[in-house]
Enzyme design. Structure first.
Site, PDB file in Angstrom:
ATOM      1  N   GLY A   8      -5.019 103.387 -12.644  1.00 36.32           N
ATOM      2  CA  GLY A   8      -5.275 103.428 -14.084  1.00 36.32           C
ATOM      3  C   GLY A   8      -5.543 104.796 -14.654  1.00 36.32           C
ATOM      4  O   GLY A   8      -5.880 104.925 -15.832  1.00 36.32           O
ATOM      5  N   GLY A  10      -3.384 107.206 -15.162  1.00 39.43           N
ATOM      6  CA  GLY A  10      -2.305 107.723 -15.995  1.00 39.43           C
ATOM      7  C   GLY A  10      -1.151 108.350 -15.245  1.00 39.43           C
ATOM      8  O   GLY A  10      -0.440 109.201 -15.793  1.00 39.43           O
ATOM      9  N   LYS A  11      -0.924 107.932 -14.007  1.00 43.67           N
ATOM     10  CA  LYS A  11       0.173 108.532 -13.226  1.00 43.67           C
ATOM     11  C   LYS A  11       1.522 108.198 -13.846  1.00 43.67           C
ATOM     12  O   LYS A  11       2.391 109.074 -13.978  1.00 43.67           O
ATOM     13  CB  LYS A  11       0.083 108.033 -11.770  1.00 43.67           C
ATOM     14  CG  LYS A  11      -1.193 108.471 -11.062  1.00 43.67           C
ATOM     15  CD  LYS A  11      -1.213 108.048  -9.608  1.00 43.67           C
ATOM     16  CE  LYS A  11      -1.349 106.550  -9.430  1.00 43.67           C
ATOM     17  NZ  LYS A  11      -2.646 106.039  -9.939  1.00 43.67           N
ATOM     18  N   THR A  12       1.721 106.943 -14.231  1.00 45.36           N
ATOM     19  CA  THR A  12       2.981 106.553 -14.853  1.00 45.36           C
ATOM     20  C   THR A  12       3.137 107.225 -16.216  1.00 45.36           C
ATOM     21  O   THR A  12       4.233 107.705 -16.576  1.00 45.36           O
ATOM     22  CB  THR A  12       3.046 105.024 -15.016  1.00 45.36           C
ATOM     23  OG1 THR A  12       2.866 104.411 -13.734  1.00 45.36           O
ATOM     24  CG2 THR A  12       4.381 104.589 -15.596  1.00 45.36           C
ATOM     25  N   GLU A 217     -28.971 114.565  -4.094  1.00 46.03           N
ATOM     26  CA  GLU A 217     -27.869 115.515  -4.300  1.00 46.03           C
ATOM     27  C   GLU A 217     -28.311 116.942  -3.983  1.00 46.03           C
ATOM     28  O   GLU A 217     -27.525 117.736  -3.450  1.00 46.03           O
ATOM     29  CB  GLU A 217     -27.347 115.421  -5.737  1.00 46.03           C
ATOM     30  CG  GLU A 217     -26.766 114.058  -6.116  1.00 46.03           C
ATOM     31  CD  GLU A 217     -25.631 113.613  -5.210  1.00 46.03           C
ATOM     32  OE1 GLU A 217     -24.925 114.478  -4.651  1.00 46.03           O
ATOM     33  OE2 GLU A 217     -25.459 112.392  -5.057  1.00 46.03           O
ATOM     34  N   HIS A 220     -27.937 117.455  -0.246  1.00 42.86           N
ATOM     35  CA  HIS A 220     -26.542 117.754   0.138  1.00 42.86           C
ATOM     36  C   HIS A 220     -26.209 119.218  -0.132  1.00 42.86           C
ATOM     37  O   HIS A 220     -25.631 119.916   0.715  1.00 42.86           O
ATOM     38  CB  HIS A 220     -25.574 116.891  -0.678  1.00 42.86           C
ATOM     39  CG  HIS A 220     -25.479 115.473  -0.244  1.00 42.86           C
ATOM     40  ND1 HIS A 220     -25.332 115.083   1.069  1.00 42.86           N
ATOM     41  CD2 HIS A 220     -25.477 114.318  -0.973  1.00 42.86           C
ATOM     42  CE1 HIS A 220     -25.259 113.766   1.134  1.00 42.86           C
ATOM     43  NE2 HIS A 220     -25.348 113.274  -0.086  1.00 42.86           N
ATOM     44  N   ASP A 297     -22.435 108.018   2.507  1.00 36.71           N
ATOM     45  CA  ASP A 297     -22.540 109.252   3.293  1.00 36.71           C
ATOM     46  C   ASP A 297     -22.625 108.946   4.784  1.00 36.71           C
ATOM     47  O   ASP A 297     -22.027 109.650   5.605  1.00 36.71           O
ATOM     48  CB  ASP A 297     -23.785 110.037   2.880  1.00 36.71           C
ATOM     49  CG  ASP A 297     -23.745 110.488   1.441  1.00 36.71           C
ATOM     50  OD1 ASP A 297     -22.635 110.730   0.931  1.00 36.71           O
ATOM     51  OD2 ASP A 297     -24.819 110.614   0.823  1.00 36.71           O
TER      52      ASP A 297
END
Length: 395
Positions: A8, A10-12, A217, A220, A297
């Site tokens: 979904g 937007g590749k096409t 976060e 990490h 993770d």
């Protein structure tokens, strides 16, 4: 060219826009359409027909969707393996012959670029890769104008944008249809209230939850920077997330593709993945559920340790097992006790190393978590400055 991204995104639409921009025709097909023929001769005939149609209409773009459906010959097993090998080989032959036809561009799309046969992505074939990310805030603002209403107030647009993080262009299009359908049933004009009512349920990242995500976060980021796993681009804690759609935060490292990875590089990545969970334990005194489960993770670290052991000969033994997916790696751990034991040994060692780094940089992690909790984002340069100041202070 190969374009990839989540469903979904937007590749096409990208392929169609490319054809319009270049003022060319487009022949659109998909692997599913080819395979609908069933028997091998029919599949190969459908493939050839698509390529021939594009040549006949040049200048033209040939767009092939779901290219990963062709498969990777290294993973093909079972009674139909010869069928699939012939399909892959035939596609490679068509692509090799196709590049000689000036005026025709091959564009293929996939949700899973890692599942494509490497031979199809080598130089001279689908060697140019464009990854389409999920829409950022600016793109979601444009999608509001396109699919919802053009006359929404800035306040309403800002609210919609903040509540749609993780949504794709297709999601916006569907939401627009839902809003218009509700408006027709109520015999009213589509309003901001109807639009807000059509938004998916969201989870607000605030209070204790926000602090936990910020600490996670930050763990990490600091462990990864300490070990030099790559260039830290940014660390983010979101204000809201659509339930079940995306993580509440992320830490983005960019790996240096020009640098050949050795055993220490992989071990550093494992330690970085474990750093979030350990920051929770060291700083908050407990651990939360977000670090575990499918796609977590812990799973990524476990798969990476298994991959090192069974495919890269970077463990305690020399040997090779074929494993091409997370499911394959999990099956090896489940079925081969020696693999499971070696992986556990690596994880425990990196667990201890990551804990030591978290404890060493605890004040920096807390300071970074404070910034993330308040501002929602920190750049890699911000984090590097925090760590360099600590280094100067310690000297």
């Amino acid at each position: 060219m190969l374009i990839s991204g989540p469903p979904g995104c937007g590749k096409t639409l990208f392929a169609s826009a490319l054809a319009r921009t270049c003022n060319t025709g487009i022949v659109a097909t998909s692997v599913a359409q080819w395979l609908a023929a069933g028997h091998l001769d029919g599949v190969l005939s459908a493939m050839r027909r698509s390529f021939h149609d594009a040549v006949a209409k040049k200048p033209c773009i040939l767009f092939i969707d779901e290219i990963d459906g062709i498969g990777d010959r290294a993973t093909i097993r079972g009674q139909y393996d010869q069928y699939w090998v012939q399909v892959v080989n035939s596609l490679l032959e068509l692509v090799d012959g196709f590049e000689k036809h000036e005026g025709v561009v091959l564009v293929a799309a996939t949700n899973f670029p890692e599942k494509i046969d490497p031979a199809l992505r080598r130089a001279g074939r689908l060697d140019r890769h464009v990854a389409i990310p999920l829409p950022d805030a600016s793109a979601r603002r444009a999608l509001c104008q396109r699919y919802l209403r053009k006359d929404l107030s800035d306040v309403d647009v800002d609210r919609i944008v903040s509540l749609t993080e993780g949504m794709t262009g297709a999601d916006f299009e569907q939401m627009g249809r839902d809003v218009r359908r509700r408006a027709r049933r109520a015999r009213v004009e589509p309003s901001s209230e109807l639009i807000l009512g059509a938004l998916p349920p969201v989870l607000k990242i605030s209070g204790e939850r926000r602090r936990t995500v910020a600490v996670h976060e930050a763990g990490h980021a600091v462990v990864g920077l300490h070990l030099g796993v790559g260039k830290l681009e940014r660390v983010v804690v979101h204000d809201t997330v659509a339930r079940g759609r995306s993580a509440a935060g992320h830490t983005h490292f960019v790996l240096d593709d020009a640098k050949e990875r050795d055993r220490q590089t992989f071990l550093g990545q494992i330690a970085m993945l474990l750093g979030g969970r350990l920051a929770e334990e060291v700083i908050l005194g407990t651990a939360f559920e977000g670090s575990g489960g499918a796609g977590s993770d812990i799973q990524k670290a476990t798969d990476l340790a298994t991959f090192m052991d069974v495919q890269l000969a970077m463990g305690e033994t020399v040997g090779y097992f074929s494993a091409n997916s997370s499911a394959d790696l999990e099956a090896l751990r489940r079925d081969v006790a020696s693999v499971r034991e070696r992986v556990e040994k690596v994880l425990l060692k990196e667990w201890q190393r990551a804990r030591a780094i978290v404890e060493q940089h605890e004040k920096i992690i807390v300071r970074l978590a404070d910034k993330l909790e308040l501002e929602g984002c920190a750049s890699g340069i911000d984090v590097e400055r925090m760590m360099s100041r600590r280094g100067r202070a310690s000297r």
